[in-house]
Write a protein that holds these residues in place. Sequence first.
Motif, PDB file in Angstrom:
ATOM      1  N   GLY A 223      -4.897 -11.914 -26.005  1.00  0.00           N
ATOM      2  CA  GLY A 223      -5.085 -11.236 -24.723  1.00  0.00           C
ATOM      3  C   GLY A 223      -6.506 -10.743 -24.539  1.00  0.00           C
ATOM      4  N   VAL A 224      -7.119 -10.231 -25.624  1.00  0.00           N
ATOM      5  CA  VAL A 224      -8.508  -9.777 -25.545  1.00  0.00           C
ATOM      6  C   VAL A 224      -9.422 -10.952 -25.222  1.00  0.00           C
ATOM      7  N   TRP A 225      -9.204 -12.085 -25.898  1.00  0.00           N
ATOM      8  CA  TRP A 225     -10.023 -13.280 -25.636  1.00  0.00           C
ATOM      9  C   TRP A 225      -9.863 -13.743 -24.186  1.00  0.00           C
ATOM     10  N   THR A 226      -8.623 -13.760 -23.708  1.00  0.00           N
ATOM     11  CA  THR A 226      -8.379 -14.184 -22.326  1.00  0.00           C
ATOM     12  C   THR A 226      -9.056 -13.236 -21.346  1.00  0.00           C
ATOM     13  N   GLY A 227      -9.015 -11.923 -21.649  1.00  0.00           N
ATOM     14  CA  GLY A 227      -9.672 -10.949 -20.787  1.00  0.00           C
ATOM     15  C   GLY A 227     -11.178 -11.134 -20.760  1.00  0.00           C
ATOM     16  N   LEU A 228     -11.778 -11.395 -21.917  1.00  0.00           N
ATOM     17  CA  LEU A 228     -13.218 -11.638 -21.975  1.00  0.00           C
ATOM     18  C   LEU A 228     -13.592 -12.890 -21.194  1.00  0.00           C
ATOM     19  N   THR A 229     -12.777 -13.935 -21.332  1.00  0.00           N
ATOM     20  CA  THR A 229     -13.036 -15.172 -20.597  1.00  0.00           C
ATOM     21  C   THR A 229     -12.969 -14.937 -19.097  1.00  0.00           C
ATOM     22  N   LEU A 230     -11.967 -14.176 -18.673  1.00  0.00           N
ATOM     23  CA  LEU A 230     -11.822 -13.863 -17.260  1.00  0.00           C
ATOM     24  C   LEU A 230     -13.018 -13.053 -16.759  1.00  0.00           C
ATOM     25  N   ALA A 231     -13.489 -12.084 -17.555  1.00  0.00           N
ATOM     26  CA  ALA A 231     -14.609 -11.243 -17.139  1.00  0.00           C
ATOM     27  C   ALA A 231     -15.892 -12.052 -16.992  1.00  0.00           C
ATOM     28  N   VAL A 232     -16.089 -13.033 -17.885  1.00  0.00           N
ATOM     29  CA  VAL A 232     -17.324 -13.812 -17.866  1.00  0.00           C
ATOM     30  C   VAL A 232     -17.285 -14.925 -16.830  1.00  0.00           C
ATOM     31  N   THR A 233     -16.161 -15.651 -16.763  1.00  0.00           N
ATOM     32  CA  THR A 233     -16.100 -16.837 -15.895  1.00  0.00           C
ATOM     33  C   THR A 233     -15.425 -16.572 -14.558  1.00  0.00           C
ATOM     34  N   ARG A 234     -14.790 -15.405 -14.422  1.00  0.00           N
ATOM     35  CA  ARG A 234     -14.004 -15.090 -13.209  1.00  0.00           C
ATOM     36  C   ARG A 234     -12.874 -16.094 -13.013  1.00  0.00           C
ATOM     37  N   LYS A 235     -12.345 -16.591 -14.126  1.00  0.00           N
ATOM     38  CA  LYS A 235     -11.335 -17.625 -14.046  1.00  0.00           C
ATOM     39  C   LYS A 235     -10.253 -17.365 -15.087  1.00  0.00           C
TER      40      LYS A 235
END
Length: 227
Positions: A53-65
């Motif tokens: 979940g942390v990885w997915t959140g970081l990905t979302l924050a960086v890529t907006r996806k």
Amino acid sequence: MAAARTSSTGHRLPWMLQLLIDVALTPVVYFGLQGRFGLTLMQVSLISIAAGGVWTGLTLAVTRKVNAVSLSVIGGIAIGAALTGITGNPQFGVAKDSFYTGAFGTALLVSMLAARPLMFYLVRPFATQDNDPALVAEWNQSWSSPLFRRCMNVMTLVWGVGMLIEAASRIVLVMTVPLNTANALSPVLTGVALVTLMTWSGSYGRRAGEARERAESATQAPAESAA
């Protein structure tokens, strides 16, 4: 197919590395913590889900996806933990991945009966720089080409069959090898299937685009000569 040839780089990791982390992070944490620190299987499952979940959140924050692959892996482990707790059968902890990969494969094949197959929509964000309006319009217009339609249908068919094979292979693993071995091989199976299908899709998409350009050039040449 200009839209299909463009790509967005931005802050993204190389797609192979991104896919490796998406697929492997949660299972690596899950298996790495088993039998350590006095943690129960349920606690290990919750920690591995939190890591994903942390990885997915970081990905979302960086890529907006939204990271669909990582979310599916997290969801699979969550479902497996729940089924294991309810039934007391640890085999569900491995076999659960086949539920959603099999469902995805079935949805792809069924979508071929619709006006446009599912891969038309799944490929579009990657081919249009995260849905750039001008490129999306060009992508949608491409559907009028018989060669483009064939490309999308072939991709949908291959991915659908590939996902069903992946799902069936995992069930065979669970039934025929020790549980720990099946646990270790399950994420590898998913990674191999995804990398194989994505690599093939890239190669096939380029070849299909080149064939379409040649066909369009051959069609335009007589018209220009006549003019």
